[in-house]
Motif scaffolding. Structure first.
Motif, PDB file in Angstrom:
ATOM      1  N   SER A 191       5.912   0.754  15.573  1.00 47.75           N
ATOM      2  CA  SER A 191       7.169   1.615  14.357  1.00 47.75           C
ATOM      3  C   SER A 191       6.650   2.984  14.881  1.00 47.75           C
ATOM      4  CB  SER A 191       6.760   1.932  12.978  1.00 47.75           C
ATOM      5  OG  SER A 191       5.629   1.822  12.851  1.00 47.75           O
ATOM      6  N   GLY A 192       7.676   3.986  15.284  1.00 50.57           N
ATOM      7  CA  GLY A 192       7.078   5.781  15.405  1.00 50.57           C
ATOM      8  C   GLY A 192       7.949   6.710  15.079  1.00 50.57           C
ATOM      9  N   LEU A 193       8.350   8.357  14.952  1.00 46.84           N
ATOM     10  CA  LEU A 193       9.186   9.290  14.503  1.00 46.84           C
ATOM     11  C   LEU A 193       9.106   9.937  15.804  1.00 46.84           C
ATOM     12  CD1 LEU A 193       9.039  10.798  11.864  1.00 46.84           C
ATOM     13  CD2 LEU A 193       7.632  12.105  13.341  1.00 46.84           C
ATOM     14  N   VAL A 194      10.834   9.645  15.849  1.00 47.99           N
ATOM     15  CA  VAL A 194      11.741  10.594  16.963  1.00 47.99           C
ATOM     16  C   VAL A 194      11.188  12.094  16.991  1.00 47.99           C
ATOM     17  CG1 VAL A 194      13.965  11.394  17.914  1.00 47.99           C
ATOM     18  CG2 VAL A 194      13.837   8.964  16.854  1.00 47.99           C
ATOM     19  N   SER A 195      10.583  12.280  17.440  1.00 46.55           N
ATOM     20  CA  SER A 195       9.618  13.482  18.318  1.00 46.55           C
ATOM     21  C   SER A 195      10.613  14.329  18.880  1.00 46.55           C
ATOM     22  CB  SER A 195       8.358  13.069  18.216  1.00 46.55           C
ATOM     23  OG  SER A 195       8.262  12.523  19.684  1.00 46.55           O
ATOM     24  N   SER A 225      12.280  10.984  22.530  1.00 48.95           N
ATOM     25  CA  SER A 225      10.033  11.325  22.846  1.00 48.95           C
ATOM     26  C   SER A 225       9.907   9.936  21.545  1.00 48.95           C
ATOM     27  CB  SER A 225       9.316  11.655  23.266  1.00 48.95           C
ATOM     28  OG  SER A 225       8.026  11.716  23.100  1.00 48.95           O
ATOM     29  N   VAL A 226       9.217   9.330  21.655  1.00 55.19           N
ATOM     30  CA  VAL A 226       9.338   8.320  19.920  1.00 55.19           C
ATOM     31  C   VAL A 226       7.232   8.264  20.211  1.00 55.19           C
ATOM     32  CG1 VAL A 226       8.691   6.328  18.341  1.00 55.19           C
ATOM     33  CG2 VAL A 226      10.900   7.062  20.304  1.00 55.19           C
ATOM     34  N   LEU A 227       7.271   9.518  18.754  1.00 57.40           N
ATOM     35  CA  LEU A 227       6.001   9.554  18.932  1.00 57.40           C
ATOM     36  C   LEU A 227       5.194   7.561  17.928  1.00 57.40           C
ATOM     37  CD1 LEU A 227       3.008  11.483  18.343  1.00 57.40           C
ATOM     38  CD2 LEU A 227       3.395  11.760  16.163  1.00 57.40           C
ATOM     39  N   VAL A 228       4.048   7.503  18.860  1.00 55.06           N
ATOM     40  CA  VAL A 228       3.946   5.916  18.263  1.00 55.06           C
ATOM     41  C   VAL A 228       2.470   5.795  17.685  1.00 55.06           C
ATOM     42  CG1 VAL A 228       6.103   4.618  19.636  1.00 55.06           C
ATOM     43  CG2 VAL A 228       3.646   4.805  20.712  1.00 55.06           C
ATOM     44  N   ASN A 258       3.210   8.966  22.993  1.00 57.38           N
ATOM     45  CA  ASN A 258       4.766   9.172  22.841  1.00 57.38           C
ATOM     46  C   ASN A 258       5.145   7.457  23.982  1.00 57.38           C
ATOM     47  OD1 ASN A 258       5.084  11.510  21.104  1.00 57.38           O
ATOM     48  ND2 ASN A 258       3.291  12.782  22.490  1.00 57.38           N
ATOM     49  N   VAL A 259       6.264   7.090  23.618  1.00 55.59           N
ATOM     50  CA  VAL A 259       6.956   7.173  24.462  1.00 55.59           C
ATOM     51  C   VAL A 259       8.691   7.662  24.279  1.00 55.59           C
ATOM     52  CG1 VAL A 259       7.955   4.468  24.795  1.00 55.59           C
ATOM     53  CG2 VAL A 259       6.275   4.389  23.348  1.00 55.59           C
TER      54      VAL A 259
END
Length: 79
Positions: A25-29, A39-42, A54-55
């Protein structure tokens, strides 16, 4: 079992909670529609921002199915 196709790239917005590749799970940043990247903060570091993980995902990778990104619906307490 096949993974569900990701929603269209432009349907994501900053602050969305997502599941990356049915595992993390992550947050779109960050989103850049012109360059076609998001970028997704994982993993958020408790020490320093430079240690965040980040991915970065491109529109092309998402559309080819090389990565799956599914939005998470957060239940709202109406009490």
């Amino acid at each position: 079992m096949t993974a569900a196709a990701s929603p269209p790239f432009n349907s994501f917005k900053v602050g969305d909670i997502v599941i990356l590749d049915n595992k993390t799970s992550g947050l779109v940043s960050f989103i850049d529609l012109e360059l076609g990247t998001l970028s997704v903060l994982v993993c958020k570091s408790s020490v320093h921002r430079s240690k965040d993980v980040n991915v970065v995902i491109t529109r092309a990778t998402l559309e080819r199915g090389g990565t799956t990104l599914q939005p998470v619906t957060v239940p709202v307490d109406k009490a």
